[in-house]
Design a protein around this motif. Structure first.
Motif: not given
Length: 198
Positions: A64-65, A75-77, A112-115, A141-142
């Protein structure tokens, strides 16, 4: 390398690297896809030969995100694509790059963006007395960039394996690596293998 190393393998998942994945960042080009898979396999093989710990990092969200942040376009994508839902094929590791079932390899899940953000990654690395990280993953790049910068801020030495990384375009990949060269060594598996074993 003069300190104990570990490999951080980022997002080598079906959703990202398989031709049927929903994200396929930088791997619509079959040549790039094959290069990344081969580079990642060589990086993992070197880690196993040297008996370095391997952190296999995957991204996965609830179906369900509810645990997916909506504050960034990326993250919206992800939500829009219906990608990387927990317990689905897309969150599994690519067959060629599966973790081994042993005490040297770990699976870390993040959202999240960083592990490092919100995970046990830093705790595991410090428990294992690791000070040098060898990093590859998709996309350069991410998740690679965010994880490398986060690692540098936490005091780790960082080496990026360039052929084990890819972005949505060669330009993005190259630009990210040029920028990251300020905080990390950028190399290839062959050069890494020539360094003294730890």
């Amino acid at each position: 390398m003069s300190e104990r190393a570990a490999v951080i393998a980022l997002h080598y998942q079906n959703e990202v690297l398989h031709p049927d994945g929903k994200i396929r960042v930088g791997v619509d080009d079959e040549t790039v896809r094959e290069r990344v898979i081969a580079g990642a396999a060589e990086m993992l093989a070197l880690a196993r030969e040297r008996q370095w710990p391997v952190m296999h990092v995957r991204i996965a969200f609830r179906p369900d995100y509810a645990d997916c942040p909506r504050n960034t376009p990326i993250f919206r994508k992800t939500v829009e694509l219906g990608a990387v839902k927990e317990d689905e094929w897309g969150t599994e590791f690519l067959a060629q790059l599966q973790p081994l079932d042993n005490e040297q390899e770990f699976i870390v899940t993040h959202q999240r963006l960083s592990a490092f953000a919100g995970t046990q990654l830093d705790h595991l690395l410090r428990m294992l007395d690791v000070r040098h990280l060898v990093i590859g993953g998709v996309a350069t790049h991410s998740v690679v960039e965010h994880t490398v910068r986060d690692a540098a801020d936490r005091g780790y030495e960082v080496t990026i394996v360039a052929q084990a990384c890819a972005s949505g375009s060669p330009e993005l990949h190259d630009a990210a690596l040029r920028s990251l060269a300020l905080v990390a060594q950028v190399t290839d598996v062959q050069s890494l293998a020539r360094e003294k074993a730890l």
